[in-house]
Scaffold this motif. Structure first.
Motif, PDB file in Angstrom:
ATOM      1  N   LYS A   1       0.830  -1.211   0.000  1.00 52.90           N
ATOM      2  CA  LYS A   1       0.000   0.000   0.000  1.00 52.90           C
ATOM      3  C   LYS A   1       0.860   1.255   0.000  1.00 52.90           C
ATOM      4  O   LYS A   1       0.560   2.223  -0.700  1.00 52.90           O
ATOM      5  CB  LYS A   1      -0.945  -0.004   1.203  1.00 52.90           C
ATOM      6  CG  LYS A   1      -2.086  -1.001   1.088  1.00 52.90           C
ATOM      7  CD  LYS A   1      -3.053  -0.873   2.255  1.00 52.90           C
ATOM      8  CE  LYS A   1      -4.219  -1.847   2.110  1.00 52.90           C
ATOM      9  NZ  LYS A   1      -5.170  -1.752   3.245  1.00 52.90           N
ATOM     10  N   SER A   2       1.934   1.262   0.790  1.00 57.85           N
ATOM     11  CA  SER A   2       2.846   2.406   0.819  1.00 57.85           C
ATOM     12  C   SER A   2       3.535   2.575  -0.529  1.00 57.85           C
ATOM     13  O   SER A   2       3.705   3.696  -1.028  1.00 57.85           O
ATOM     14  CB  SER A   2       3.888   2.232   1.921  1.00 57.85           C
ATOM     15  OG  SER A   2       3.278   2.278   3.192  1.00 57.85           O
ATOM     16  N   PHE A   3       3.916   1.470  -1.131  1.00 59.98           N
ATOM     17  CA  PHE A   3       4.527   1.485  -2.461  1.00 59.98           C
ATOM     18  C   PHE A   3       3.568   2.113  -3.473  1.00 59.98           C
ATOM     19  O   PHE A   3       3.939   3.014  -4.234  1.00 59.98           O
ATOM     20  CB  PHE A   3       4.895   0.063  -2.872  1.00 59.98           C
ATOM     21  CG  PHE A   3       5.352  -0.079  -4.289  1.00 59.98           C
ATOM     22  CD1 PHE A   3       6.643   0.267  -4.670  1.00 59.98           C
ATOM     23  CD2 PHE A   3       4.492  -0.574  -5.263  1.00 59.98           C
ATOM     24  CE1 PHE A   3       7.071   0.136  -5.983  1.00 59.98           C
ATOM     25  CE2 PHE A   3       4.907  -0.706  -6.581  1.00 59.98           C
ATOM     26  CZ  PHE A   3       6.193  -0.352  -6.931  1.00 59.98           C
ATOM     27  N   SER A   4       2.316   1.660  -3.469  1.00 62.46           N
ATOM     28  CA  SER A   4       1.309   2.165  -4.400  1.00 62.46           C
ATOM     29  C   SER A   4       1.016   3.645  -4.149  1.00 62.46           C
ATOM     30  O   SER A   4       0.828   4.424  -5.093  1.00 62.46           O
ATOM     31  CB  SER A   4       0.013   1.359  -4.278  1.00 62.46           C
ATOM     32  OG  SER A   4       0.231   0.015  -4.643  1.00 62.46           O
ATOM     33  N   PHE A   5       0.984   4.020  -2.873  1.00 59.90           N
ATOM     34  CA  PHE A   5       0.689   5.413  -2.539  1.00 59.90           C
ATOM     35  C   PHE A   5       1.779   6.345  -3.055  1.00 59.90           C
ATOM     36  O   PHE A   5       1.482   7.408  -3.615  1.00 59.90           O
ATOM     37  CB  PHE A   5       0.527   5.580  -1.030  1.00 59.90           C
ATOM     38  CG  PHE A   5      -0.015   6.918  -0.627  1.00 59.90           C
ATOM     39  CD1 PHE A   5      -1.382   7.159  -0.633  1.00 59.90           C
ATOM     40  CD2 PHE A   5       0.837   7.957  -0.261  1.00 59.90           C
ATOM     41  CE1 PHE A   5      -1.894   8.404  -0.281  1.00 59.90           C
ATOM     42  CE2 PHE A   5       0.342   9.202   0.091  1.00 59.90           C
ATOM     43  CZ  PHE A   5      -1.024   9.417   0.080  1.00 59.90           C
TER      44      PHE A   5
END
Length: 201
Positions: A25-29
């Motif tokens: 999720k952090s990567f995608s954000f």
């Protein structure tokens, strides 16, 4: 440093470290947060938008693949811009668009400044702003790129130096010479830096 900027850097620090620990999720954000900035910058270095998109995808693929070996203390935006610049330089070398080299100096900065007319209050100033656009776009490529990175991407002089692979003084000189050239010609009522910093993307 403003509190807003501190909070933004803190958010990036948290997201970056979460990414390093495998948080998708952090990567995608981070991808979504900086994709537009990376597209704008990439398009200023390469006229082929599909190749720019591929380069950005490759940068993020490598980040995820090698996340365990990423540095901890990273200014994320500067890191991403630099990574995209290097990736495009390698693409140019591979495609023989420029002479064979591993240096990013081969990249021509293609971005066109276009200050919005709604920033001006009268016809005379509007004419001056059109002239300022021409002055900006006639600057040497490195000066133009340094101004773009400073006033549109918000990078520090240190970060610009790292990205352009020059020392701090050389980066500072690029900014200084660019602004000096513009100030010699600018006689408008709106402060020059406000115009350079706003409404051009």
């Amino acid at each position: 440093m403003s509190q807003i900027l501190k909070n933004k850097m803190l958010d990036d620090f948290i997201l970056w470290n979460n990414l390093k620990n495998g948080d998708e999720k952090s990567f995608s954000f981070l991808f979504e947060k900086y994709y537009k900035d990376l597209i704008n910058y990439g398009n200023s270095l390469c006229p082929f938008s599909e190749k720019v998109q591929d380069c950005i995808q490759d940068v993020f693929a490598d980040i995820w693949l090698y996340r365990n070996s990423l540095q901890d203390n990273v200014i994320v935006k500067a890191y991403l811009l630099s990574s995209v610049r290097k990736r495009i330089a390698r693409l140019h070398e591979r495609d023989h668009v420029f002479r064979k080299t591993t240096s990013t100096d081969v990249l021509e900065f293609l971005f066109d400044f276009s200050i919005e007319n709604d920033l001006v209050e009268d016809e005379i100033t509007a004419e001056r702003v059109l002239y300022l656009n021409k002055l900006l776009n006639d600057l040497p490529g490195r000066q133009k790129e340094a101004l773009y990175l400073r006033y549109h991407q918000g990078l520090s002089v240190d970060q610009i130096a790292d990205l352009l692979d020059v020392n701090y003084q050389s980066a500072n000189n690029l900014l200084h010479r660019g602004l000096l050239s513009l100030r010699k010609e600018w006689k408008g009522s709106i402060p020059l830096l406000i115009l350079i910093s706003a409404g051009v993307l």
